[in-house]
Write a protein that holds these residues in place. Sequence first.
Motif, short mmCIF file in Angstrom:
data_model
loop_
_atom_site.label_atom_id
_atom_site.label_comp_id
_atom_site.label_asym_id
_atom_site.label_seq_id
_atom_site.Cartn_x
_atom_site.Cartn_y
_atom_site.Cartn_z
N GLY A 262 57.32 -14.26 54.18
CA GLY A 262 56.06 -14.66 54.80
C GLY A 262 55.63 -16.07 54.46
O GLY A 262 54.74 -16.63 55.11
N GLU A 263 56.23 -16.69 53.44
CA GLU A 263 55.88 -18.07 53.09
C GLU A 263 56.69 -19.03 53.96
O GLU A 263 57.89 -18.81 54.20
CB GLU A 263 56.15 -18.33 51.61
N ALA A 264 56.03 -20.11 54.43
CA ALA A 264 56.66 -21.03 55.37
C ALA A 264 56.36 -22.47 55.00
O ALA A 264 55.38 -22.77 54.32
CB ALA A 264 56.16 -20.76 56.79
N LYS A 265 57.23 -23.36 55.48
CA LYS A 265 57.02 -24.80 55.29
C LYS A 265 57.49 -25.53 56.56
O LYS A 265 58.32 -25.03 57.32
CB LYS A 265 57.77 -25.31 54.06
N ASN A 266 56.95 -26.73 56.75
CA ASN A 266 57.39 -27.58 57.86
C ASN A 266 57.75 -28.95 57.29
O ASN A 266 56.92 -29.58 56.63
CB ASN A 266 56.27 -27.72 58.90
N THR A 267 58.98 -29.37 57.52
CA THR A 267 59.45 -30.67 57.04
C THR A 267 59.45 -31.67 58.19
O THR A 267 59.97 -31.39 59.27
CB THR A 267 60.87 -30.55 56.45
N PRO A 302 71.76 -12.87 49.54
CA PRO A 302 71.16 -13.96 50.29
C PRO A 302 69.72 -13.65 50.71
O PRO A 302 69.36 -12.49 50.91
CB PRO A 302 72.06 -14.06 51.53
N VAL A 303 68.92 -14.69 50.81
CA VAL A 303 67.58 -14.60 51.38
C VAL A 303 67.64 -15.30 52.73
O VAL A 303 68.20 -16.40 52.85
CB VAL A 303 66.55 -15.27 50.46
N TYR A 304 67.07 -14.67 53.76
CA TYR A 304 67.16 -15.18 55.12
C TYR A 304 65.85 -15.84 55.56
O TYR A 304 64.81 -15.68 54.92
CB TYR A 304 67.53 -14.05 56.09
N ALA A 305 65.93 -16.55 56.67
CA ALA A 305 64.75 -17.22 57.22
C ALA A 305 64.85 -17.27 58.73
O ALA A 305 65.94 -17.22 59.31
CB ALA A 305 64.62 -18.63 56.66
N LEU A 306 63.70 -17.37 59.36
CA LEU A 306 63.60 -17.78 60.75
C LEU A 306 63.33 -19.28 60.75
O LEU A 306 62.52 -19.76 59.95
CB LEU A 306 62.48 -17.05 61.48
N GLU A 307 63.97 -20.01 61.65
CA GLU A 307 63.79 -21.45 61.68
C GLU A 307 63.52 -21.93 63.10
O GLU A 307 64.16 -21.49 64.06
CB GLU A 307 65.02 -22.17 61.14
N GLY A 308 62.59 -22.85 63.22
CA GLY A 308 62.37 -23.59 64.45
C GLY A 308 62.78 -25.03 64.23
O GLY A 308 62.19 -25.73 63.41
N SER A 309 63.81 -25.47 64.94
CA SER A 309 64.38 -26.81 64.75
C SER A 309 63.96 -27.69 65.93
O SER A 309 64.17 -27.33 67.09
CB SER A 309 65.91 -26.74 64.69
N ILE A 310 63.40 -28.85 65.61
CA ILE A 310 62.95 -29.82 66.61
C ILE A 310 63.76 -31.09 66.43
O ILE A 310 63.83 -31.63 65.32
CB ILE A 310 61.45 -30.11 66.46
N ALA A 311 64.37 -31.58 67.50
CA ALA A 311 65.33 -32.67 67.36
C ALA A 311 64.70 -34.01 67.03
O ALA A 311 65.21 -34.75 66.18
CB ALA A 311 66.15 -32.79 68.65
N VAL A 312 63.60 -34.36 67.69
CA VAL A 312 63.08 -35.73 67.60
C VAL A 312 61.60 -35.71 67.26
O VAL A 312 60.76 -35.30 68.08
CB VAL A 312 63.30 -36.49 68.92
N MET A 399 57.23 -18.40 66.05
CA MET A 399 57.44 -17.76 64.76
C MET A 399 56.46 -16.61 64.55
O MET A 399 56.83 -15.54 64.04
CB MET A 399 57.30 -18.81 63.65
N GLU A 400 55.22 -16.80 64.95
CA GLU A 400 54.24 -15.73 64.83
C GLU A 400 54.63 -14.55 65.73
O GLU A 400 54.48 -13.39 65.34
CB GLU A 400 52.85 -16.23 65.19
N ALA A 401 55.15 -14.86 66.93
CA ALA A 401 55.56 -13.79 67.85
C ALA A 401 56.73 -12.99 67.29
O ALA A 401 56.77 -11.76 67.41
CB ALA A 401 55.92 -14.39 69.21
N ASP A 402 57.68 -13.66 66.65
CA ASP A 402 58.86 -12.97 66.10
C ASP A 402 58.52 -12.16 64.85
O ASP A 402 59.01 -11.06 64.65
CB ASP A 402 59.94 -13.99 65.74
N SER A 403 57.71 -12.75 63.97
CA SER A 403 57.48 -12.15 62.65
C SER A 403 56.27 -11.24 62.62
O SER A 403 56.16 -10.38 61.72
CB SER A 403 57.29 -13.26 61.61
N GLY A 404 55.33 -11.43 63.55
CA GLY A 404 54.08 -10.69 63.50
C GLY A 404 53.15 -11.16 62.41
O GLY A 404 52.11 -10.54 62.16
N VAL A 405 53.50 -12.29 61.74
CA VAL A 405 52.68 -12.83 60.66
C VAL A 405 51.89 -14.01 61.20
O VAL A 405 52.46 -14.97 61.74
CB VAL A 405 53.55 -13.30 59.47
N GLU A 406 50.57 -13.96 61.08
CA GLU A 406 49.72 -15.05 61.56
C GLU A 406 49.62 -16.12 60.48
O GLU A 406 49.32 -15.84 59.31
CB GLU A 406 48.33 -14.52 61.90
N MET A 407 49.88 -17.35 60.87
CA MET A 407 49.85 -18.46 59.93
C MET A 407 48.41 -18.74 59.50
O MET A 407 47.50 -18.81 60.33
CB MET A 407 50.47 -19.70 60.56
#
Length: 504
Positions: A262-267, A302-312, A399-407
């Motif tokens: 449930g913990e998330a970060k954006n780089t 292993p610990v898994y994650a959902l990721e949203g990748s943005i190119a530019v 991410m909220e739609a996939d995980s059901g977790v509201e940021m």
Amino acid sequence: MADFIGAVDQGTTSTRFMVFDHDGREVARHQLEHEQILPRAGWVEHNPLEIWDRTQTVIGTALSRAGLSGDDLAAIGVTNQRETAIVWDRRTGRPLHNAIVWQDTRTAAIARALDADGRGDVIREKAGLPPATYFSAGKVQWLLENVDGLREAAERGDAVFGTPDTWVLWNLTGGTDGGLHVTDVTNASRTMLMDLTTLDWDEELLGFFGIPRAMLPDIHPSSHPDAFGATAARRGSAQVPIAGVLGDQQAATVGQVCFEPGEAKNTYGTGNFLLLNTGTELIRSENGLLTTVAYQLGDAGPVYALEGSIAVTGSAVQWLRDQLGIISGASEIERLAAQVDDTGGAYFVPAFSGLFAPYWRSDARGAIVGLSRFTTNAHLARATLEAICYQSRDVADAMEADSGVEMTTLKVDGGVTANDLCMQLQADVLGVPVSRPVVAETTALGAAYAAGLAVGFWSGTDELRANWHEDTRWEPTWSEDQRRDGYAGWRKAVERTLDWVDDD
């Protein structure tokens, strides 16, 4: 034990070496850019020899400036741009082609063919990834098909493949004189070739791309005392254990101490990458996200994650500087954008490499829409910052739609977070607080943490969590109407970028 941990951060536009103390504080750093080679539209390459030269220089310079040597380092971690593909001759150490960078779109036809005959569904199930130009396997296939003699050399075991972590590790550990050909689970999970459940190269997936297994590095956990060897002794230099390897976005996840589901970060770097820790549960995305390995520490699973990748994102700022010349440096964009209160109705969708998550449209290209005679370079600068934030909103909603977790709060890191206006816009666009830690360069810190955990420099993740401290928090200021209308305009602008090129 020595007092410090080092980290090589081999990124898309530069390579840096950082040194951290036990409290996770920066002690030293040096950073050098490398050339972005653009042979034709949509193609992006790097010179692997330049990257290796920069790596050696930044390590030596950072240590020298701080009055340190290898003897002061308990271990070194390595983090890297992930999907970039490098092939080289293990006998000579010479690259057999420039590196094909993750942003490169030359493999669009390869990716599309995978979906046309059903192989794409197998890749999604086993590797957690959609067939796309982003990932490494298609790049390796292209190299095998287009570099004379490469396939024969690969089948003999002379030509080998690696993402930049593998290239740097091979050279650090001796190169042609016994260098280790290895990677970790996070980087392997970005190739379309590793099964997420077995954590090993998959023969069926290799067959889809015609890639000989002999080309591939051995896969190890992200943090391990023995798996990655030690730096080769050169001219009397110390041999330092290399004990941690993580792809850059997974490294930032560790650096932001996102160790609980449930913990998330954006780089915010060349692109943006939002990761949500899903624990030991492997969640298949229904909304255009990636399923990936977040990290594996030692002998644990292993610990898994959902990721949203943005190119530019950050590279759009670089484009304003290098291609348009409307700013002289990246830091200037904040001052320019602050000259106006809004974009004047303009939107900039920087789909230079197509659109990544959640759209996955390689046919998209960049567009600036909503222009009028009123529009100035200040409006375009502000639209560029808003584009960074709106693309992150796209991913956060998926991410909220996939995980059901509201940021409730977004942890942020990376170079763009130094731009206070951009971070305020991010809070406004998302409607949640944005939090930046004291150490914003968490990619290098995460690699250091992985290495330090492996050799006992830190006792465990609880000790790392105690090192995390908030530096700045931005609260949303937009009304709900502003947020709704602004995002509706963004989605309308995105539609204008689609079906722009025929990528056969």
